[in-house]
Design an enzyme around this catalytic site. Structure first.
Site, PDB file in Angstrom:
ATOM      1  N   HIS A  62       0.837  -1.204   0.000  1.00 49.85           N
ATOM      2  CA  HIS A  62       0.000   0.000   0.000  1.00 49.85           C
ATOM      3  C   HIS A  62       0.872   1.254   0.000  1.00 49.85           C
ATOM      4  O   HIS A  62       1.804   1.373   0.777  1.00 49.85           O
ATOM      5  CB  HIS A  62      -0.912  -0.017   1.221  1.00 49.85           C
ATOM      6  CG  HIS A  62      -1.806   1.165   1.300  1.00 49.85           C
ATOM      7  ND1 HIS A  62      -2.058   1.813   2.469  1.00 49.85           N
ATOM      8  CD2 HIS A  62      -2.498   1.832   0.344  1.00 49.85           C
ATOM      9  CE1 HIS A  62      -2.875   2.825   2.248  1.00 49.85           C
ATOM     10  NE2 HIS A  62      -3.156   2.861   0.963  1.00 49.85           N
TER      11      HIS A  62
ATOM     12  N   ASP B  81       7.455   6.537 -20.922  1.00 51.91           N
ATOM     13  CA  ASP B  81       7.468   6.470 -22.383  1.00 51.91           C
ATOM     14  C   ASP B  81       8.881   6.187 -22.880  1.00 51.91           C
ATOM     15  O   ASP B  81       9.823   6.076 -22.090  1.00 51.91           O
ATOM     16  CB  ASP B  81       6.859   7.741 -22.995  1.00 51.91           C
ATOM     17  CG  ASP B  81       7.637   9.016 -22.693  1.00 51.91           C
ATOM     18  OD1 ASP B  81       8.888   8.984 -22.556  1.00 51.91           O
ATOM     19  OD2 ASP B  81       6.987  10.079 -22.623  1.00 51.91           O
TER      20      ASP B  81
ATOM     21  N   ARG C 278       7.846  18.618 -14.870  1.00 52.41           N
ATOM     22  CA  ARG C 278       8.773  17.581 -15.317  1.00 52.41           C
ATOM     23  C   ARG C 278       9.852  17.230 -14.292  1.00 52.41           C
ATOM     24  O   ARG C 278      10.057  16.064 -13.961  1.00 52.41           O
ATOM     25  CB  ARG C 278       9.417  17.994 -16.642  1.00 52.41           C
ATOM     26  CG  ARG C 278      10.274  16.900 -17.274  1.00 52.41           C
ATOM     27  CD  ARG C 278      10.711  17.295 -18.676  1.00 52.41           C
ATOM     28  NE  ARG C 278      11.488  18.513 -18.692  1.00 52.41           N
ATOM     29  CZ  ARG C 278      12.824  18.558 -18.653  1.00 52.41           C
ATOM     30  NH1 ARG C 278      13.510  17.436 -18.591  1.00 52.41           N
ATOM     31  NH2 ARG C 278      13.455  19.704 -18.678  1.00 52.41           N
TER      32      ARG C 278
ATOM     33  N   TYR D 207       5.181  13.149 -23.325  1.00 54.24           N
ATOM     34  CA  TYR D 207       4.530  13.384 -22.035  1.00 54.24           C
ATOM     35  C   TYR D 207       3.558  12.245 -21.699  1.00 54.24           C
ATOM     36  O   TYR D 207       2.486  12.462 -21.165  1.00 54.24           O
ATOM     37  CB  TYR D 207       3.801  14.727 -22.016  1.00 54.24           C
ATOM     38  CG  TYR D 207       4.718  15.911 -22.199  1.00 54.24           C
ATOM     39  CD1 TYR D 207       5.481  16.389 -21.142  1.00 54.24           C
ATOM     40  CD2 TYR D 207       4.830  16.558 -23.423  1.00 54.24           C
ATOM     41  CE1 TYR D 207       6.329  17.477 -21.295  1.00 54.24           C
ATOM     42  CE2 TYR D 207       5.679  17.639 -23.594  1.00 54.24           C
ATOM     43  CZ  TYR D 207       6.424  18.097 -22.528  1.00 54.24           C
ATOM     44  OH  TYR D 207       7.271  19.180 -22.686  1.00 54.24           O
TER      45      TYR D 207
ATOM     46  N   ASN E 222       4.273   9.731 -19.666  1.00 51.67           N
ATOM     47  CA  ASN E 222       4.694   9.096 -18.421  1.00 51.67           C
ATOM     48  C   ASN E 222       3.601   9.192 -17.370  1.00 51.67           C
ATOM     49  O   ASN E 222       2.915  10.205 -17.263  1.00 51.67           O
ATOM     50  CB  ASN E 222       5.963   9.788 -17.911  1.00 51.67           C
ATOM     51  CG  ASN E 222       7.024   9.852 -18.982  1.00 51.67           C
ATOM     52  OD1 ASN E 222       7.462   8.840 -19.480  1.00 51.67           O
ATOM     53  ND2 ASN E 222       7.410  11.055 -19.355  1.00 51.67           N
TER      54      ASN E 222
END
Length: 142
Positions: A22, A30, A109, A131, A133
């Site tokens: 947890h 990417d 980022r 972008y 990810n």
């Protein structure tokens, strides 16, 4: 092979998903993501895109309902004209597996990279979208 587990998930990724507890986090990066230099544990899935892996992972992986946003995206750098149509696909996949409303956080980022370094594991994909990810925070299996 096992019944009910997508063939997109290699054995080492299945092991990692089982080991995670947890609030542990996993990154699906990417093809441009610096996975090898950021990962504590690295899984290579170069032949696959993030959306299909996200769908396969979320079929097995509960998201953390005790936090505001158990899903984080890498935000587009200000001034970058890149479109992020893959994000809408992510929203649909998250809704498919977790019908409760889940907010997808956008992270700058550099902050995303720092958070990724702390993740339990990073999955490096062949995703070509920019972008693309995403970070997932594991919830509790009930």
């Amino acid at each position: 092979m096992l019944k009910g587990i997508s063939s997109l998930i290699p054995p080492d990724l299945l092991k990692i998903l089982m080991e995670m507890g947890h609030a542990d986090e996993i990154v699906l990066g990417d093809g441009n993501f610096p996975a090898a230099s950021h990962a504590r544990r690295l899984v290579r899935c170069d032949g696959h895109g993030v959306p299909e892996l996200l769908d396969a992972v979320l079929a097995l992986f509960p998201l953390d309902v005790y936090v505001k946003s158990p899903v984080a995206l890498m935000a587009v750098t200000p001034g970058d004209p890149v479109e992020t149509p893959v994000w809408e696909e992510y929203r649909k996949i998250v809704r498919k597996h977790h019908p409760a409303e889940i907010e997808l956080e956008e992270m700058e980022r550099a902050a995303f990279y720092e958070r990724a370094k702390q993740a339990y594991a990073i999955v490096s994909t062949g995703e070509r979208a920019l972008y693309a990810n995403i970070i997932l925070k594991k919830g509790v299996v009930v």
